[in-house]
Design an enzyme around this catalytic site. Structure first.
Site: not given
Length: 1374
Positions: A56, A59, A121, A177, A389, A402, A1307
């Site tokens: 995502c 971090c 957010c 968002c 790896g 891949d 919404e």
């Protein structure tokens, strides 16, 4: 493994820099990640814990390395959740706080993210900041290298990154968002080829004519964080440097005959079961590696050889006790380049391989390999993950790699090194073919992958192409199948292709490893290529490509392989036959708004309040609050069975785990307390249990929480809790809607809503009987997860006889009641505090309560602070998602497409508990009735199943019902062979029919019915009629790419709830506002600030003073003891309600202070009085400068309107869908903040794209959600959004009963994503005409959401290639 008795004392400490500060650690747990260290041991909270899988980007940090030999610094973004702390020795880490902050000044990226409205957010914003920064640094490093090369060869370097390059910066990031568009504008603002006038809405300029570089926040690379001098001195002062590629390390040198493990770091965990040790070994050469492996002989299953550790994001259950760092062994870092080959060490990072391959351009093999590699994972994973790896994962764990496939296709080979005893030198094998390496699942433990040799070519007869079929076109998703084909092709005298030789590699289709289709290669060799030969090859390849038993979607994977092979061979016949999907990057778009100074600062597109702090990581979320002293952490114990008696829960073994403190269950609820986890204030509906008692009702149901000193320890202990089930006498679980219907398992309908779960308009039976045509159909909608970036989190702190809970919630009032019930405390002894949410989308309205209550119960029981912060997998397994539906309908219509009757029966599956869905009947029907169906009969039935309870997800019920309405229309269009848009035209509401279908009080006056105007305006502005003809012409000419155009209206029913506000003014003119709403990205605080500034503006003398007043307004966090009875934040109307309440409070203050202003004005010659003077005087006179008001909406409910049109392109060889263009017009009334509302429209639309296209939830045989993370669940990323994305806010007439004449936004625009669904439907219809060889009339098919690749491919024909080849080889090419 137990204690490693042979471990030696720790050597040199771990030294690195964090935001320029020196960090020196002597005691390090080898399993500690950089993210865990930063968030638990430092003051920096910018890097967020969201997925924990590297999927995502929340971090991200920048990791910089210094090479003492070349004195070069290399900076790149990495996922801090994957990088082990021990591996950053000698590195400099920069978080977003180190890039810029409110004390030292913000960085240009942070400023632009705020200026371009790229943060809602804000939870993803620090990661976005670092992703963009990393791309800039990479380009600067590339530019520096190109400049040096250019000086030598006389060529001029490139001018800088392109728009496409900058957009790819966030390929590995997820934003839930914004819809990405404003963030992409920020990316492009740094590009060398950007046209600034094409950038979207921002605060840098208000007119396109002012779009100039000097008005952007300026970026000066010389001001970027420098590599710390103290680290440079230390690295250069070491005997041999750390972390420099190809350099050895100065830990204790390997000794001849060393028999003890030379562990640089070790960590001991003690429990009542004994001590467990983890060790970190730094091997800087093969001798040291040999020494370590000798000690660990026979224990290799507990040993992990580490370069990047990125595999830990996928293989989470592998918990090694010994980490052997091989990233500094020179032989593994070799890069050897020749004219027509490249050899790279196995420890080479994937991004480095891409850079090396790019240097060989335009070599076809190198170029195609590089382009394919750019689609793997995200760029941040590629920056740290190693090539070797990845190959080892493919070889040993059957990872769907891949890299393995494309290198196999390119003819790569590997060099294996045999590690011998320390006193002997290592020896290398000869090059081993890739297929041989992959086929050997286990090598001798003394063998290590050393390097990869990639042959390139200068031969013009060589054709090389790679393929992948994945949920996302541009990466960050594992392939369903992949392939790489190398062919040497000559041309005979007639110019016909002759295949000299081929290498055909396939992978990820459900195989243990990538394979070559040798039989097909043999078939092709020396043959003249024609369609009959291609047909033979397709038939032959299906014999080789056979997915293993248990493979998900096996038929689809085989069809992908067939499509890949056909496209490659067909393109060799003629380059004109190549299938080239439309590129999606860079994106374009524009936003049209209406801004006026009449009510300044209302309507102004001001930047979101605190967006700069979100970008700099200084905005505090619940999980950022430092843990109080003696704080414990809790992890859930969840049911593994869907339906069984609960015979016992035994935590004895779990309590022996390291750090375990207690197991909290239903037995710990205090006397008088209730086993209540969720309270619903909606119509007094049922509450849910906190923990299961006698019977478990679904897999994933909470049974208790394990409490320990860290979350990792709590999680480990929770997994060791033994649960005893008894299935005797318990019915088999009900896991589907069909099961529920068959067994009559329905949720009872409360009396309060019985009258609204069935709707009649006219005599539907009669109308159907008299209809010119009658058609039956069905459509199903799947669930959708909230996937808020911030998972569910709560921190409970006991205090005397009360408790305080900090939690991420949309409804603090509900949480307060639930905690009160469970602990048997008066409500005034339960304090709930919530400052902001990292996204919610309905998932933190009710379902978050169980997390907060569990934390409160544990804290109350143990009298210690307790924190629960769910990991992504647990969150997705236990929170549920959007309710599923299965609908059958009968529709009557005329030959012109006018619908005269519709009977619709909707089955909804809400799981074991009903949540709050019963009340949705009141609004869900409005969405189904968006069209004039003539007569109408609608019924809803809620099915009870043994699945996790479903909950509100953005546009709850409305998204599903909108899909039902669109499916009815598209069924009619398909049957008649008509345009879906024309059928919609024929069934749009008039004002009178709208009143008939929706009731007077919802519709309002005729002037407010803006849908017809919006519909006509959109058709004209988006050139809908012309584009329909263009699409039809394209589809006739294009065989394998089909396009579709879809247009849908939005009719959305919202409820206008009341709200509360307190406004306080201080003597210096600063203002504090409390409102009964929560900031979760919707811009609530920003809008409230604008409303307060506007309402107080009569006390200001000029516009500039109002602007200054706006800066002095602060919105406080919601505290249930300061502002009680706030109800909940939902229905998209909370922003307008809080603005209204704040305005009402400010009106009172204005009335009090106007006399003061007038009095002071008389004493001034010019009559002007400053705002500060008024406030100071009022305070001096001891006036009441606080006002508290409750606002009640004069219109409880109303309808909202909008329209959207989208064009898609479907690759019918693969089922891949690309959204080429979207145009939206949405009626937001007189927008309080047009930039915020544009962002809400775009974000809601892209959220809807996830529902309609990409987000698929899979469950196992027990109903447990297995799509529980970024590897298996796919929210939209930048390559899913429309390539051209245009949005207009329609300015509807003034309405006296709506606050500032604004309308709800959050919404409703989600429903406009149905235009993509309808467009895909249209493209499929075009494909099926070819497939069936018909005109398409009467071709009706069921098309269910989401439109994943396999569903689209199936509807277009899994065997469409075979059918086509069969026809052309029999002389019928139609």
């Amino acid at each position: 493994m137990g204690a490693l008795s042979s471990m030696q004392p720790v050597h040199r400490p771990l030294v690195f820099a964090l935001n320029g500060e020196r960090v020196e650690l002597r005691d390090v747990d080898p399993a500690t990640t950089v993210l865990h260290y930063i968030r638990s041991a430092t003051r920096f909270k910018g890097p967020k814990r969201s997925c924990g899988e590297g999927g995502c980007g929340a971090c991200l940090v920048i990791l910089a390395k210094y090479d003492p030999e070349t004195r070069e610094v290399k900076e790149s973004s990495v996922n801090a959740c994957l990088v082990l702390l021990c591996s950053v020795d000698g590195c400099a880490i920069t978080t977003t706080e180190g890039l810029g902050n409110q004390r030292k000044g913000f960085h240009a990226i942070q400023k632009r993210l705020s200026a371009f409205h790229g943060s809602q957010c804000g939870y993803c914003t620090p990661g976005m900041t670092m992703a963009i920064y990393s791309c800039l640094k990479h380009e600067q490093q590339h530019q520096s290298k190109a400049t040096a090369v250019g000086k030598n060869n006389g060529n001029a370097p490139s001018s800088g990154p392109t728009c496409e390059t900058m957009e790819r910066a966030i390929q590995g990031n997820i934003c839930r968002c914004t819809g990405y568009r404003p963030i992409l504008d920020v990316c492009k603002s740094f590009a060398s080829d950007v046209d600034l006038e094409d950038l979207g809405l921002n605060t840098c300029w208000t007119d396109k004519a002012d779009a100039k570089q000097e008005y952007l926040p300026q970026y000066d690379p010389s001001g970027d964080p420098a590599f710390p001098q103290f680290l440079i001195r230390e690295l250069e002062g070491r005997k041999t440097p750390i972390q420099g590629h190809g350099k050895a390390q100065d830990v204790i040198p390997a000794k001849e005959g060393l028999v003890e493990l030379d562990a640089r770091f070790k960590h001991v965990e003690s429990s009542r079961e004994g001590d467990e040790e983890r060790a970190w070994v730094s091997a800087t050469n093969f001798a040291e590696l040999s020494a370590a492996l000798k000690v660990l002989k026979g224990k290799r299953d507990q040993v992990k050889l580490v370069v990047g550790n990125t595999s830990s994001g996928y293989y989470k259950n592998i918990k090694p006790q010994v980490f052997v760092d091989i990233s500094q062994i020179p032989e593994l870092l070799t890069v050897h380049r020749e004219a027509h080959s490249l050899e790279i060490g196995a420890a080479t990072r994937i991004s480095e391989l891409i850079d090396h391959l790019d240097e060989f351009a335009p070599d076809p093999i190198a170029t195609n390999l590089a382009n394919h590699l750019k689609k793997l994972a995200g760029g941040h994973v590629r920056n740290w993950g190693s090539v070797g790896g990845n190959l080892v994962m493919a070889q040993r764990f059957a990872f769907e790699s891949d890299i393995a496939t494309i290198l196999l296709g390119a003819g790569a080979s590997v060099k294996l090194a045999t590690i011998k005893p320390p006193h002997e030198s290592y020896s290398s094998h000869n090059l081993v073919p890739m297929e041989e390496f992959l086929a050997t699942s286990t090598h001798d433990q003394s063998t290590i992958l050393q390097s990869i040799h990639i042959p390139l070519t200068s031969n013009t007869t060589t054709n090389f192409k790679t393929y992948r079929g994945a949920p996302r076109p541009y990466g960050n998703a594992v392939s369903y199948a992949n392939a790489a084909f190398l062919a040497s092709v000559s041309r005979n005298a007639e110019g016909v292709a002759v295949i000299e030789s081929t290498r055909l590699a396939f992978g990820a289709f459900g195989t243990k490893h990538a394979i070559r289709a040798v039989k097909v290669e043999e078939l092709l060799k020396g043959k003249t290529l024609d369609l009959s030969l291609i047909k033979e090859c397709v038939e032959r390849v299906k014999q080789d490509v056979v997915p293993l038993a248990g493979t998900e979607k096996p038929e689809f994977r085989v069809a992908l392989v067939v499509g890949f092979l056909f496209e490659f061979l067909n393109s060799l016949l003629s380059s004109d036959q190549a299938v080239v999907p439309t590129p999606l990057l860079p994106h374009v778009g524009k936003q049209s708004i209406n801004v006026t100074d009449e009510m300044y600062p209302l309507t102004q597109p001001t930047a979101k309040i605190l967006s700069l702090l979100q970008a700099s990581g200084e905005a505090v979320y619940v999980d950022d609050i430092p843990s109080p002293p003696r704080c414990l952490h809790a992890a859930y114990v969840l049911s593994s069975e869907p339906h069984a008696k609960l015979k016992g829960v035994d935590a004895n073994i779990a309590m022996g785990s390291p750090g375990a403190a207690a197991f909290i269950s239903v037995k710990d609820i205090p006397d008088g307390g209730k086993n209540v986890g969720i309270v619903s204030n909606f119509m007094g509906l049922e509450t849910e249990l906190l923990f299961a008692e006698d019977v478990v009702g679904y897999a994933g149901q909470p049974l208790g929480v394990m409490v320990a000193d860290t979350y990792d320890h709590a999680k480990f202990a929770a997994e060791r809790v033994h649960v005893k089930y008894d299935k005797k006498g318990v019915e088999a679980p009900i896991l589907t809607i069909d099961d529920a219907v068959a067994r009559n398992s329905m949720h009872p309908v409360p009396e309060a809503v019985k009258s609204i779960n069935h709707h009649h308009i006219g005599d539907t039976g009669k109308a159907l009987a008299e209809a010119e045509f009658q058609l039956e159909g069905a459509v199903s909608t799947a669930s959708q997860n909230h996937f808020y970036m911030e998972t569910q989190v709560a921190l409970a702190v006991p205090d005397e006889d009360c408790i305080t809970v900090y939690t991420s919630t949309q409804a603090p009032d509900f949480v307060q009641q639930a905690v009160s019930f469970c602990l048997n405390l008066p409500i005034n002894k339960v304090r709930i505090i919530c400052r902001r949410l990292g996204g919610a989308f309905g998932g933190k309205c009710l379902r978050n309560q169980q997390v907060a209550v569990a934390a409160a119960l544990a804290a109350y029981t143990l009298q210690r602070p307790v924190r629960i912060s769910l990991d992504r997998n647990t969150d997705m397994q236990m929170i549920g998602g959007r309710v599923l539906t299965k609908t059958k309908f009968t529709v009557g219509f005329t030959k012109t497409g006018k619908i005269t009757a519709a009977r619709v029966d909707v089955l909804l599956e809400s799981g074991w508990f009903v949540d709050f869905h019963m009340i949705m009947f009141n609004s869900m029907d409005s969405v189904v009735k968006k069209y004039n169906f003539g007569t109408f009969d609608l019924s809803f039935t809620f099915c009870k199943t043994n699945n996790v309870p479903k909950s509100a997800v953005r546009a709850p019920g409305d998204a599903q019902c909108s899909t039902i309405a669109e499916a009815i229309v598209d069924h009619v269009a398909s049957y008649l062979g008509m345009s879906g848009i024309k059928v919609r035209d024929a069934n749009m509401h008039t004002f009178d029919s709208l009143v008939l279908f929706h009731r007077d009080h919802l519709v309002g006056d005729k002037e407010g019915f803006t849908l017809p105007t919006i519909w006509s305006r959109l058709k004209a502005h988006a050139r809908v009629e012309e584009r329909e003809m263009e699409v039809e012409k394209y589809n006739k000419q294009s065989k394998w790419l089909k396009r579709g155009l879809g247009m849908v209206p939005c009719v959305y029913h919202v409820l206008g709830l009341g709200n509360t506000s307190t406004v306080s003014i201080f003597q210096d003119g600063s203002v504090v506002v409390e409102v009964g709403g929560v900031e979760m990205g919707q811009g609530l605080y920003t809008k409230v600030s604008q409303a307060v500034a506007y309402t107080l503006s009569p006390l200001c003398s000029k516009k500039e003073e109002v602007s200054e007043l706006l800066k002095k307004i602060r919105i406080l966090q919601l505290d249930t003891l300061h502002l009680p009875n706030s109800f909940a934040d939902g229905y998209s109307t909370t922003s307008e309600a809080t603005c209204a309440a704040a305005q009402q409070a400010c009106v009172v203050l204005v009335q009090r202070l106007l006399p003061v202003k007038e009095e002071l004005a008389e004493a001034h010659l010019n009559g002007e009085v400053s705002w500060e003077s008024i406030c100071f005087t009022a305070k001096f006179r001891m006036m009441d400068l606080q006002s508290h008001q409750r606002w009640v909406s004069p219109i409880f409910q109303y309808l909202l309107y909008g329209a959207g049109v989208s064009e898609v392109e479907v690759n019918i060889l693969t089922g891949e869908t690309r959204t080429l263009a979207t145009d939206l017009i949405y009626d937001a009334g007189r927008s309080v903040n047009s930039a915020v509302d544009i962002g809400q429209v775009e974000g809601a639309f892209v959220f809807g794209l996830g529902f309609y296209v990409t987000e698929e939830i899979l469950r196992d045989s027990k109903g447990k959600v297995v799509s529980d993370g970024t590897w298996t669940y796919k929210p939209p990323t930048l390559d899913i959004i429309p390539q051209s994305f245009n949005v207009e806010l329609y300015k509807s007439p003034v309405h006296k009963d709506r606050i500032f004449s604004s309308k709800a936004v959050g919404e409703p625009p989600l429903l406009l994503a149905g235009s993509v669904y309808s467009a895909i439907w249209s493209a499929i219809r075009a494909a099926r005409k070819d497939y069936k060889g018909s005109d398409g009339c009467g071709d009706v098919f069921e098309f269910n959401t989401p439109a994943t690749m396999d569903k689209v491919k199936k509807l277009c024909g899994m065997d469409n290639v075979e059918k086509y080849l069969a026809r052309v080889n029999t002389g019928n090419s139609s």
